[in-house]
Design a protein around this motif. Structure first.
Motif, PDB file in Angstrom:
ATOM      1  N   LEU A 742      -1.846 -16.980  19.946  1.00 26.12           N
ATOM      2  CA  LEU A 742      -0.424 -16.746  20.199  1.00 26.12           C
ATOM      3  C   LEU A 742       0.011 -17.346  21.531  1.00 26.12           C
ATOM      4  N   ALA A 743      -0.903 -17.383  22.503  1.00 27.37           N
ATOM      5  CA  ALA A 743      -0.554 -17.942  23.819  1.00 27.37           C
ATOM      6  C   ALA A 743      -0.128 -19.398  23.711  1.00 27.37           C
ATOM      7  N   LEU A 744      -0.652 -20.116  22.716  1.00 24.90           N
ATOM      8  CA  LEU A 744      -0.289 -21.524  22.557  1.00 24.90           C
ATOM      9  C   LEU A 744       1.171 -21.705  22.149  1.00 24.90           C
ATOM     10  N   ALA A 745       1.763 -20.672  21.555  1.00 27.22           N
ATOM     11  CA  ALA A 745       3.168 -20.773  21.149  1.00 27.22           C
ATOM     12  C   ALA A 745       4.089 -20.896  22.353  1.00 27.22           C
ATOM     13  N   ILE A 815     -12.455 -19.777  24.259  1.00 24.21           N
ATOM     14  CA  ILE A 815     -11.623 -19.794  25.468  1.00 24.21           C
ATOM     15  C   ILE A 815     -11.571 -21.207  26.050  1.00 24.21           C
ATOM     16  N   PHE A 816     -12.744 -21.821  26.200  1.00 29.70           N
ATOM     17  CA  PHE A 816     -12.752 -23.182  26.762  1.00 29.70           C
ATOM     18  C   PHE A 816     -12.058 -24.166  25.823  1.00 29.70           C
ATOM     19  N   VAL A 840      -1.132 -17.714  28.783  1.00 31.85           N
ATOM     20  CA  VAL A 840      -2.552 -18.009  28.624  1.00 31.85           C
ATOM     21  C   VAL A 840      -3.388 -17.081  29.500  1.00 31.85           C
ATOM     22  N   LEU A 841      -2.959 -16.876  30.728  1.00 27.53           N
ATOM     23  CA  LEU A 841      -3.726 -16.018  31.647  1.00 27.53           C
ATOM     24  C   LEU A 841      -3.715 -14.563  31.184  1.00 27.53           C
ATOM     25  N   ALA A 845      -7.026 -12.584  30.165  1.00 29.19           N
ATOM     26  CA  ALA A 845      -7.397 -11.311  30.786  1.00 29.19           C
ATOM     27  C   ALA A 845      -7.717 -10.253  29.738  1.00 29.19           C
ATOM     28  N   VAL A 846      -6.911 -10.200  28.677  1.00 23.66           N
ATOM     29  CA  VAL A 846      -7.149  -9.223  27.599  1.00 23.66           C
ATOM     30  C   VAL A 846      -8.497  -9.486  26.937  1.00 23.66           C
TER      31      VAL A 846
END
Length: 902
Positions: A742-745, A815-816, A840-841, A845-846
C-alpha cells in the motif's frame, strides 16, 4: 420530499398557463430580483436547490462486501476445517488475515468514494441571478423561489423557471420529454392542458440552453422541480470500476482459479506421494493459496487511483470520471483552446481605430486606474472615437467590480475589456447606461455573429447599436462615421486595418449604429441587416500565460504534441502560437481549408498542422477522430456547448471550470478549476505517476507472493521439511497486508517522468520488464530462502530457529525489494531513494515491530512456533537482504534500456 418542496410544486402547478405578472405577484418578486436578506430567509424555508445524491451503502454493508469473493470463501472454509481439526492457532491466523484484508479494503474503498464525493463538490455549478438589483453568480444550491435567473446558450437551467423574457431562446428538453429537437421558448402563457414539451413559457431544471438568452423567475427548486420526479436517474454515485480495475479483477479471478487447481493438485501429491497427513497438507495448501493469490491487489489499485484524483485536484485538475486518471498517463496529443487556457483570459482593448485616427491603449487586464486613453487629459477632437467607445459600453452585458485585491469582470471578458476602455476614456459606466437606457436587444449568436441593442438616447431619440465580427458588421453597413457626419464606407481601408490588428495577434470587433424612429419599441433583424453606419473597430489582446509557455516546453520534452484549435482569425492564431513557442512559422489551417481537403488527405494535413483557426464543432470532431485513427491518445479542451461533441469523443475531455458551460463539463472527464493549460500538463504528470505506481504495486506484489509460494512448493516436491509452517506463511501475509504494498500507492513522481515518451495505449500492466521480474525475483527469493534454511540446519540450528530465519529472510528481502521497485526508470542508489517517503517509513516501522514481536516475544513464539535469533543471525539476514538489493539494482540497470520501449 420536503413539505416546502411539495408546497412549491403544488402552488405552481399551472404556472405555465398564467400571466407573468400574476406569477411574480404570487412569489413576491420583482424584475430587480430578491434582496440578499430575503433570499437567505427563503433558503431556510425551502431548503437547498439540490437533488438527493445517490444513496451510499451503509458502512457495515460495505464492510461485509469485502468478504464477497471466492478466495475469502475458500479461506473461511479452511479456517473452519482447521478449527474442526484442532488447529486453533492456524484457524485464528487465517481469520486474522481475512479480517485485516477486509479492513484494508474497507478503508481504501471508503477513501476512494470520499475523494470522488469531495471532487463532485468542487465543480458545483453556478447560476447568474439578480440580487439587490445587481447581476451576480451564486451556487445553484442557493437558488430560491422568486429569484430572477439569467440563462444563455450552453447553460444548464438551474431550477424550474417561468420565463419573463426570451430572445432566440431554444432549450434541449430531451431528458424530460425525449424530444431530440430543442424547444423554442417565449414568455407568453401556454394552454392550461399543454403537455410538458409544449409549455413554451417554462424552462425546466436540468435542461440545456441550445441558443439565445432568457430571463426567468424561479418557481420551483430541488425536489419541487419536474426533474425531481426522476431524481433517482440523476443521483447515481460515481462508478469506481475502471477498465484497469476490470482487467485486474479478471486477472485476479483467473489467477485464483489457477491457484485453487494447483493447490488441489499439490494437496493430492503431498498426501498420495509424499505421505503428508491429510490435515497437515490441507492447512499447508490453504496457507499457500493465501500467500500466492494477490487478493488485495484491486483494493490497492483503487486507492492508488483515488490518491491520483486528490493530487490532481490539488493542482486544479478535477477528475469527474475515475478512468481518466489512467488515461491521462498515455496522452500523446493535447488539442487546446486558446482563450483563457493558453492565454490569460484577461482581455485588454489595445487598439481603437476610427475613420480618423488609431489609438494604442496602455495597460493590461481590467484595472482602469493607471492608464488614461487621451494623453492630453481631454477628449476634445475625439468625437468619433468617443462614439465608438460609448457603443462598446452600451452594447454590452458585462459589469466590473473590485474586491480587496483586483478588478474582476462579471460576464464576457471582451465585454469587460470594453467597460475598462470606457472608464479609461473617462466614461462613468453606471451614469452612461442610465442616460442611455436599453429598451430591447438581439443577443449574440454564432449563427449571425453579432449583438444589437436598442437605446433611448438623451433628447428623446433612439438608436440601435451593433457589435460583432467585423466582417459581418461591415456587410451590413453602407456608410461610416466621420467628423461632422457620415461618409461612404471605405471597405478597403477597414480590411487593411482589420488585417493589421489581426497580424499583431489581436481579436477584433466591429461596431455600427443606426438611428431609429422615436416610436420604435423593439429591434429585430430587419432593422440591422442593412443601412448601418460603421463606427470603427477595437482590437483586443489576450497575452499568453507565462506558465502555459513553460508547460508547452515541458510537453515537447515529454513527447506530447500540442495543437491549438480556436475560432480566431488565422493571423491572430498564428501570432499567439509563435508567442507560446509552438513554432516560428506554425502551420495554420482554417475551417474552410479543412473543408476543401480531400478525404484521403485530411489525416496527413492534421498530422502536420499545429494551429487550426476559424473551426466549427464538426471540424473539431474530425480533427480528434483523425488523430485517434493514427493511434494517438487525445486530450481535448473546450468551454462551450459547441465543444461538447469533440470533448465526448476525445480520450480525455477537459472542460473549463471558470468559463465553461455545463454542457461542456458534462461531456468531459476532467474540469480545470483555473482554466489554465499548465494544469493540464500537471494532470498528465500526475497521470503518469499514477500509472507508474500501479505498475510498482503489481511489480512488487506478484514476485514476493511467488517467492513465498515457490519455497513451500519445492519442499513438498522434493520431500524435505517445510521451510515455513502453515501458520508462519499466514503470518507473513498478515504482516504485509496493507503495509508495504500500500505504501507504493503514495509514491511521488520519479525524476524525469515528463521527459519520457507517452506509453503506448495498448500497453498492458504486465510489461516485459515486470514479467521478467516476476519470474526472476520469485526464483531469487525462493533460492535465498531455501539457502538460509539449509544453512541454518547445517550449522546445527533446530527446525524452529531455521524456520524463524526463513520468515525473517523473506520479510527482509521484500523490504529491500520495495526500495528497488520504488524507482522503475532509474537507480535506487540515491539518498532520496534510500531515505524513503513518510508512508514507506510508516509501513517499514510497522513491519519491523511486527517481526521483532514475532521473533522475540514469548507469546508470539508460542503461537507461531518461532524462536529468538542471535545478533549474528540477524546481521547475516540483513547482509543478504542488502546484497540482494545490490544485485537487483544491477539487473535493473542492465535491463532497463532493453525494456525501455515498453
Amino acid at each position: 420530499m420536503t413539505e416546502a418542496a411539495t408546497g412549491t410544486r403544488r402552488s405552481c402547478a399551472a404556472t405555465h398557463a398564467r400571466d407573468v405578472a400574476d406569477v411574480m405577484a404570487e412569489l413576491a418578486s420583482s424584475p430587480q430580483g430578491l434582496t440578499s436578506e430575503e433570499a437567505k430567509r427563503r433558503l431556510l424555508q425551502h431548503g437547498p436547490n439540490a437533488l438527493p445524491t445517490g444513496t451510499r451503502r451503509h458502512p457495515f454493508l460495505r464492510f461485509l462486501a469485502q468478504f464477497n469473493n471466492a478466495l475469502i470463501y475458500f479461506m473461511l472454509v479452511g479456517a473452519l476445517a482447521a478449527a474442526m481439526l484442532g488447529h486453533l492457532v492456524d484457524s485464528g491466523v487465517i481469520l486474522a488475515v481475512v479480517l485485516v484484508n477486509a479492513i484494508v479494503g474497507f478503508l481504501q474503498e471508503g477513501k476512494a468514494e470520499n475523494a470522488l464525493a469531495a471532487i463532485r463538490d468542487l465543480i458545483a455549478p453556478k447560476a447568474h441571478v439578480l440580487r439587490d438589483g445587481q447581476r451576480i453568480s451564486v451556487p445553484m444550491a442557493e437558488l430560491v423561489p422568486g429569484d430572477i435567473v439569467l440563462i444563455e446558450a450552453g447553460d444548464r437551467v438551474p431550477a424550474d423557471l417561468r420565463l419573463l423574457r426570451a430572445r432566440s431562446l431554444r432549450i434541449d428538453e430531451a431528458i424530460l420529454t425525449g424530444e431530440s429537437v430543442a424547444s423554442t421558448k417565449r414568455a407568453e402563457p401556454s394552454a392550461d392542458a399543454a403537455a410538458l414539451g409544449d409549455q413554451h413559457g417554462m424552462a425546466f431544471s436540468g435542461t440545456l440552453v441550445a441558443t439565445g438568452q432568457g430571463t426567468g423567475v424561479v418557481v420551483a427548486t430541488g425536489l419541487g422541480t419536474e426533474i425531481g420526479r426522476i431524481s433517482e436517474l440523476l443521483g447515481s454515485v460515481e462508478e469506481l470500476t475502471t477498465p484497469l480495475l476490470r482487467q485486474i479483477n479478471r486477472f485476479g479471478r483467473r489467477f485464483t482459479w489457477f491457484a485453487f487447481v494447483g493447490a488441489a493438485a499439490l494437496f493430492a501429491f503431498a498426501v498420495g506421494l509424499r505421505d503428508f497427513a491429510w490435515d497437515d497438507a490441507l492447512i499447508a495448501v490453504v496457507a499457500l493459496a493465501v500467500s500466492l493469490v494477490p487478493e488485495g491487489l484491486p483494493a490497492v489499485i483503487t486507492i492508488t487511483l483515488a490518491i491520483g484524483v486528490q493530487r490532481m485536484a490539488a493542482r486544479n485538475a478535477v477528475i469527474r470520471r475515475l478512468p481518466a486518471v489512467e488515461t491521462l498517463g498515455a496522452v500523446s496529443v493535447i488539442c487546446s483552446d486558446k482563450t483563457g487556457t493558453l492565454t490569460r483570459n484577461e482581455m485588454t482593448a489595445r487598439r481603437v481605430v476610427t475613420s480618423e485616427e488609431t489609438l494604442l491603449v496602455q495597460g493590461a487586464g481590467y484595472d482602469p486606474a493607471e492608464h488614461r486613453l487621451f494623453a492630453d487629459g481631454g477628449s476634445e477632437g475625439h468625437a468619433t472615437t468617443l462614439s465608438l467607445i460609448r457603443a462598446g459600453l452600451l452594447c454590452n452585458d458585462a459589469r466590473l467590480h473590485r474586491d480587496d485585491t483586483a478588478w474582476h469582470v462579471e460576464g464576457d471578458p471582451m465585454e469587460g475589456a470594453l467597460v475598462t476602455l470606457a472608464m479609461k476614456a473617462a466614461f462613468d459606466s453606471g451614469e452612461t447606461r442610465a442616460e442611455w437606457p436599453r429598451l430591447d436587444e438581439i443577443p449574440f449568436d454564432a449563427a449571425h455573429r453579432f449583438m444589437a441593442t436598442l437605446h433611448h438616447m438623451p433628447m428623446a431619440e433612439k438608436v440601435v447599436l451593433v457589435k460583432g465580427a467585423p466582417e459581418a458588421i461591415l456587410a451590413m453597413c453602407d456608410r461610416q462615421e466621420a467628423r461632422g457626419g457620415s461618409a461612404p464606407l471605405d471597405a478597403g481601408y477597414w480590411s487593411e486595418r482589420i488585417a493589421e490588428a489581426a497580424g499583431e495577434g489581436e481579436r477584433v470587433l466591429g461596431f455600427a449604429m443606426r438611428p431609429m424612429p422615436g416610436d420604435a419599441q423593439g429591434v429585430d433583424f430587419a432593422d440591422v441587416e442593412r443601412g448601418l453606419v460603421f463606427l470603427g473597430i477595437i482590437g483586443f489582446i489576450d497575452p499568453p500565460r507565462d506558465e502555459a509557455i513553460r508547460a508547452i516546453a515541458k510537453c515537447r520534452s515529454a513527447g506530447i504534441a500540442v495543437r491549438m484549435i480556436t475560432g480566431d482569425h488565422a493571423a491572430t492564431a498564428q501570432t499567439i502560437a509563435r508567442q507560446l513557442g509552438l513554432g516560428e512559422d506554425a502551420a495554420v489551417l482554417t475551417g474552410q481549408d479543412l473543408d476543401r481537403l480531400p478525404l484521403d488527405g485530411f489525416a496527413a494535413a492534421v498530422r502536420e498542422t499545429v494551429v487550426f483557426a476559424r473551426t466549427s464543432p464538426e471540424h473539431k470532431l474530425r480533427i480528434v477522430e483523425a488523430l485517434q485513427a493514427e493511434g494517438r491518445v487525445v486530450a481535448m479542451t473546450g468551454d462551450g456547448v459547441n465543444d461538447a461533441p469533440s470533448l465526448k469523443r476525445a480520450d480525455v475531455g477537459i472542460a473549463m471550470g471558470i468559463k465553461g458551460t455545463e454542457a461542456a463539463k458534462e461531456a468531459s472527464e476532467m474540469v480545470l478549476m483555473d482554466d489554465n493549460f499548465a494544469s493540464i500538463v500537471a494532470a498528465v504528470h500526475e497521470g503518469r505517476t499514477v500509472h507508474d505506481n500501479i505498475r510498482k504495486v503489481v511489480g512488487w506484489t506478484l514476485p514476493t507472493n511467488g517467492g513465498e509460494a515457490l519455497t513451500v512448493i519445492m519442499a513438498i516436491f522434493f520431500n524435505f521439511a517445510m521451510p515455513m509452517s502453515p501458520v508462519q506463511i499466514l503470518w507473513v501475509n498478515l504482516i504485509l497486508a496493507g503495509t508495504l504494498g500500500l505504501a507504493l500507492a503514495f509514491e511521488p513522481s520519479e525524476p524525469g517522468v515528463m521527459r519520457r515518451q507517452p506509453r503506448r495505449p495498448d500497453a498492458g500492466l504486465l510489461t516485459p520488464f515486470i514479467l521478467w521480474r516476476i519470474i526472476v525475483v520469485s526464483l531469487f527469493f525462493a533460492g535465498i530462502s531455501l539457502g538460509v534454511f539449509f544453512w541454518a540446519l547445517g550449522h546445527g540450528r533446530d527446525l524452529e530457529t531455521a524456520r524463524t530465519m526463513v520468515v525473517n529472510m523473506l520479510v527482509v528481502l521484500e523490504i529491500f525489494y520495495l526500495f528497488s521497485v520504488r524507482y522503475l526508470h532509474m537507480t535506487s542508489f540515491t539518498y532520496t531513494g534510500a531515505k524513503g517517503t513518510t508512508p514507506v517509513l510508516i509501513a517499514l516501522a510497522v513491519v519491523i515491530l511486527g517481526q521483532l514481536a514475532f521473533t522475540y516475544l514469548p507469546v508470539m513464539n508460542a503461537i507461531f512456533g518461532s524462536s529468538p535469533l542471535t545478533l549474528a543471525d540477524g546481521t547475516l539476514i540483513l547482509a543478504i537482504g542488502a546484497a540482494s538489493f545490490v544485485l537487483l539494482e544491477v539487473e535493473k540497470h542492465f535491463l532497463r534500456d532493453r525494456f525501455r520501449a515498453e
